[in-house]
Design an enzyme around this catalytic site. Structure first.
Site, short mmCIF file in Angstrom:
data_model
loop_
_atom_site.label_atom_id
_atom_site.label_comp_id
_atom_site.label_asym_id
_atom_site.label_seq_id
_atom_site.Cartn_x
_atom_site.Cartn_y
_atom_site.Cartn_z
N GLY A 540 -1.44 21.64 41.29
CA GLY A 540 -1.10 21.86 42.68
C GLY A 540 -2.06 21.09 43.57
CB SER A 541 -2.53 18.95 45.77
OG SER A 541 -1.43 18.57 46.53
N GLY A 542 -3.40 21.00 47.95
CA GLY A 542 -3.21 21.55 49.29
C GLY A 542 -4.32 21.06 50.17
CG PHE A 544 -9.17 24.45 51.15
CD1 PHE A 544 -10.24 24.36 52.01
CD2 PHE A 544 -8.24 25.44 51.35
CE1 PHE A 544 -10.38 25.25 53.06
CE2 PHE A 544 -8.38 26.33 52.41
CZ PHE A 544 -9.45 26.23 53.26
CG ASP A 658 -3.55 29.55 55.55
OD1 ASP A 658 -2.48 29.69 56.18
OD2 ASP A 658 -3.82 28.56 54.88
#
Ligand code: NAG
Ligand code: NAG
Ligand code: NAG
Ligand code: NAG
Ligand code: NAG
Ligand code: NAG
Ligand code: NAG
Ligand code: NAG
Length: 901
Positions: A540-542, A544, A658
């Site tokens: 995954g990635s986001g 942060f 969040d």
């Protein structure tokens, strides 16, 4: 062994096997009556009749496979009808595993099928009968599949449907089916190890206890949350595919034209790659599962404590146990008592008093790692009572924190492994032989009186701690001037009272680092590279940074590593201080931080792994099974409990800021955990300013972010209300086309952070949201209107097809709307939300006048908002927009606030 003398049976066997080898290497084209591809009824085969070909009577056209009556273990009384891979001389399928015949036993092919019988005619095995039509031929395909063909070449039966312990390319193993390993190297009889395919996973079991899961293997990659229909190997790897043929799990392996998957008699799954179907030598680099010796259930038989040293493993005995004189690697109680055994339950049912020997805290049992507890919610006494009451219970493991009770009820106990993270303590049932009642002082029968046991345990612990600490100091002194902190994956560092001063790379004073199990481990970057397979599996990635899957050594489980990729890096000291705070927050509904790395400018966080990924995948995904109403409410309750704990349960109130489906992670067993809490504090000062202005994600952002109002925990309550509505509806609250800021890199998505697209470096992929939204309706407004009209069942996800109780839906909608009240003070606290969700308190009627802004926003929603850019531009610099958010401005801001400035 002169061939002139009459050969006794053993040397005959020797001759036969020599002959096989000779024939194979010479590859004589004219090997007696050996048929190619097809054989026809009525055929009788036996090892003696086909002695020239080593019992083989049928060969595939490519010559890679043979059907034979053979004895792979070279034992005269164990002949099997088998399909052999001739180049490697391995059995890939066998018929009569459970009932071997003799060298003169026969295999008959008739119009009714195949039978294997012993010399006096007793049928030991046969293909199912009656078949749909008479057999016209037996065919051995180039794939190694042995088929019975009927009229019109219809397949009546095939060996690929009756897998034994091997899978060949093109041979699927369907959900519900399993491979059974052989019991020993010598025969083909079934042993206790199984490879089973379930709808959710592929697992290895021993006597019914799981010791490996594909989903938990570092090398596996989960593509989506749908049911597994079958498992197979092909040239690119191992695949678990869904009914539609698309992969659910995959393991990419080095390309090999002919991979063979086999469950060995040692319990290990092995995939061996051959360059061609007719090659005899493998390519090497086999896939092994489990990868570590100590993860095998019987690596150290019966209670041996397995530890890995380099490439090998060693077995020792846990405290209070001694090496068994009879079985190498096994352990017996050191106090002269004997282990309970199921065998004694049948013979002797007089109530022999039992007692328990406690294992030390780091000795974990393989089955507690994967299997659900036998019973949960029991207290310690009840768990012990349960084991005592069942004669065949050999031991129990009890986890105080989760009140989980595991009973071991196998034929025998397997091996233990060292784990600093296992939370279940083991107690081994022992029986005292009546004659020898003498006990030495080490015997710590748990029935002893507490006043004696407690002080001695305390004394023992004290001595152990002192000894260990002295030892550790010596090691530090003796050790080279290495960076002490990077010295071991298993070490954990924590400050005693105040946060530790790790920092600056100088030689630290000894008392800087106190190692206490359970606190986050400090890793070096190299260690993280190792445990993530060099960041090989990105899940995954986001905002942060990217998230990678990894596995801690020593069976400590899977982890998700978040590599913080943000520009500014917080100084090491502050970073470590915050880490200590985050790691000290423990709750069953919060994702646990297990470790971290701060090396140079690198900042990595190591979290526990949640195998079902984030809620948005399960909730909005098009392909997976629909989350049922009950499951959704469990998710809501779990998330609410986690947030309530952040707000009220710890020393320092933490506002998540969040809350959204991407930050709610799920795992098997109904686990629900909040991710990414406390991360705001990890940013450098300039970054956190940026962060302040951009905190949160549009669609979940409370209105007070746009006004001067102070931000409190009620901002999280608002976001939670939005998540509740999405849970009810099964769709994003916002329409699809504007919501393009989710970056999903496939995988079993961890911490997939949704983030304003301009800020995130990750490519903005299209949202995974299912349910093509019917237009641009702003759902919270729709929900409010339907609620006012009392049409609650119209609010729920259409995919549920009405499978929900109307009263429950009404309650959930009321809770969600109450959380959305414009004035933070009118929203319930998370603790109150938990009680409403639990049903102990009934939710109040939402105040319609406090929800009017939803209508405003809803109406403005489809209108192109030209003032958006201006708004974003003016409010950006300060981080606290000074506008007093009139209603129309608010509408714009809600959409604009999270745009990059
Ligand atoms: C198999 O064939 C042999 C030889 O024809 C015969 O003696 C035997 O009875 C047959 N067995 C079965 C089960 O048909
Ligand atoms: C068949 O013969 C074996 C010896 O070869 C013998 O042990 C077995 O009892 C016989 N079975 C029957 C059913 O006669
Ligand atoms: C059956 O298969 C064989 C070999 O492939 C072929 O020669 C034969 O014509 C087929 N028969 C029918 C009825 O399809
Ligand atoms: C192997 O099987 C998977 C799943 O069915 C498929 O996606 C992949 O393309 C196959 N690879 C090869 C080389 O056939
Ligand atoms: C394997 O088969 C290929 C063609 O399919 C052939 O060229 C090669 O010689 C064979 N190898 C052996 C060892 O038989
Ligand atoms: C064991 O229990 C059964 C009934 O529960 C009883 O019939 C039997 O005699 C008992 N055996 C011994 C050795 O006590
Ligand atoms: C344990 O649970 C049982 C019932 O499940 C109860 O009777 C007993 O009092 C409990 N013991 C303790 C120490 O809480
Ligand atoms: C009891 O212990 C004695 C010596 O300690 C030993 O000789 C004897 O065999 C033991 N008996 C049993 C039944 O274990």
């Amino acid at each position: 062994m002169s061939p002139l003398r009459p050969a006794p049976p053993r040397s005959l066997a020797f001759l036969v096997s020599t002959l096989i080898l000779l024939l194979l290497s010479a590859r004589t084209a004219d090997a007696g009556p050996l048929a190619t591809e097809f054989a026809y009824p009525d055929l009788v085969a036996s090892s003696i009749l086909y002695v020239d070909t080593g019992g083989a009577f049928l060969e595939s056209r490519n010559r890679a496979f043979r059907a034979a009556v053979t004895n792979p273990g070279k034992q005269q009384d164990r002949f099997y009808l088998a399909v052999l891979h001739t180049p490697s001389a391995t059995v890939v399928w066998s018929a009569n595993r459970a009932a071997p015949t003799t060298s003169s036993g026969s295999v008959n092919l008739t119009a009714q099928g195949i039978t294997v019988s012993d010399p006096n005619g007793t049928v030991l095995w046969s293909t199912p009968s009656p078949l749909r039509s008479p057999v016209t031929a037996l065919r051995l395909q180039d794939s190694g599949n042995l088929q019975l063909l009927g009229a019109g070449n219809a397949t009546l039966w095939q060996s690929f449907d009756a897998a034994t312990d091997t899978l060949l390319p093109g041979q699927p193993l369907r959900a519900g089916a399993c491979l059974a390993a052989a019991a020993s190297a010598a025969g083909l009889a079934e042993g206790d190890y199984r490879l089973a395919v379930t709808a959710a996973d592929v697992v290895l079991t021993w006597q019914g206890s799981t010791y490996w899961r594909l989903s938990n293997d570092l090398r596996s990659y989960k593509d989506r949350n749908v049911a597994v229909a079958s498992v197979s190997v092909n040239a690119s790897g191992l695949f678990a595919v869904a009914a539609d043929g698309g992969p659910v799990f995959r393991v990419d392996l080095a390309a090999a034209a002919f991979p063979v998957l086999k469950l060995g008699y040692d319990g290990r799954l092995r995939i061996t790659g051959y360059p061609m179907v007719n090659s005899s030598a493998s390519l090497g680099g086999d896939f092994l599962a489990p990868a570590n010796d100590c993860d095998l259930p019987l690596q150290c038989p019966s209670l041996g404590l397995c530890s890995t040293a380099g490439n090998s493993s060693t077995c020792t005995c846990p405290p209070l146990f001694a090496a068994s004189p009879s079985t190498p690697g096994a352990c017996i109680p050191g106090d002269g008592s004997t282990l309970a055994s199921p065998a004694s339950c049948q013979s002797n049912n007089s109530t022999v008093p039992v007692s328990y020997l406690a294992l030390k805290s780091q000795a974990a049992y393989f089955a507690t790692k994967f299997d659900p507890p036998t019973m949960a919610g029991l207290n310690y006494t009840a768990c012990r009572g349960l084991c005592t009451g069942i004669c065949t219970c050999l031991a129990y493991f009890y986890d105080t924190s989760s009140r989980s009770c595991y009973l071991v009820r196998e034929k025998l106990l397997g091996s233990l492994y060292l784990s600093s993270s296992a939370s279940a303590l083991g107690y081994i049932k022992t029986v005292h032989s009546p004659q020898n009642g003498t006990r030495n002082s080490k015997s710590s029968s748990a029935n002893r009186t507490v006043p004696i046991v407690l002080p001695s345990i305390a004394a023992f612990l004290l001595v152990a701690v002192i000894a260990w600490y002295a030892c550790w100091r010596r090691m530090r002194k003796n050790g080279k001037k290495k960076k002490a902190k990077s010295s071991g994956v298993k070490q954990a560092y924590v400050g005693r009272k105040k946060p530790p001063s790790w920092d600056t790379g100088n030689a630290d004073a000894d008392d800087d680092d106190i190692v206490v199990p359970g606190m986050p481990t400090r890793f070096t970057y190299a260690e993280i590279a190792t445990i993530t397979g060099n960041f090989g599996t990105k899940i995954g990635s986001g905002g942060f940074g990217s998230v990678y899957k990894g596995e801690l050594p020593g069976g400590e489980g899977l982890i998700a590593v978040k590599k913080l990729e943000a520009v500014g890096v917080q100084a090491k000291r502050e970073f470590c201080t915050e880490i200590t705070v985050i790691a000290s927050i423990r709750h069953v509904n919060l994702v646990r931080l297990r470790g971290f790395c701060a090396e140079g400018s690198r900042r990595l966080l190591v979290y526990e792994y949640m195998n079902r990924g984030s809620l948005d995948r399960s909730l909005f995904g098009r392909t997976g099974p629909v989350l049922e109403w009950g499951e959704r409410m469990e998710v809501a309750l779990g998330a609410a409990r986690g947030l309530a704990y952040l707000h009220t349960g710890c020393d320092q109130k933490i506002v998540h800021c969040d809350v959204k489906p991407e930050n709610i992670l799920l795992a098997d067993g109904g686990q629900v955990k909040i991710a990414d809490f406390g991360l705001a504090k990890l940013m450098s000062p300039e970054q956190s300013e940026l962060f302040t202005t951009m905190r949160g994600t549009r669609g979940y952002l409370a209105p007070e972010w746009l006004s001067n109002a102070a931000i409190s925990d009620r901002a999280d309550v608002y976001s939670f209300g939005m998540v509740m509505l999405e849970l009810i509806h099964g769709r994003k609250n916002r329409g699809e086309q504007t919501d393009n800021n989710v970056a999903i890199i496939g995988g079993s998505g961890e911490q997939l952070s949704e983030w304003p697209s301009g800020w995130s470096s990750a490519a903005a992929a299209s949202t995974p949201s299912g349910a093509s939204c019917s237009g641009d309706e702003y759902f919270p407004m729709v929900a409010l209107e339907l609620h006012e009209q009392g049409r609650h069942l119209d609010i729920i996800d259409a995919r549920l097809e009405g499978r929900a109780d109307e009263a429950e839906v009404a309650r959930a909608v009321r809770i969600a709307l109450c959380c959305l009240h414009e004035d933070p003070a009118q929203r319930p606290s998370m603790a109150a939300v938990v009680r409403m969700l639990e049903g102990t308190v009934s939710p109040p009627e939402p105040r319609v006048e406090a929800l009017g802004f939803l209508r405003l926003y809803g109406r403005g929603y489809a209108v192109p908002t030209t003032s958006l850019v201006a708004m974003a531009g003016t409010s950006g610099s300060a981080g606290t927009p000074s506008s007093t958010a009139g209603a129309s401005q608010l509408t714009d801001s809600l959409q604009g606030v999270s745009e990059p400035r």
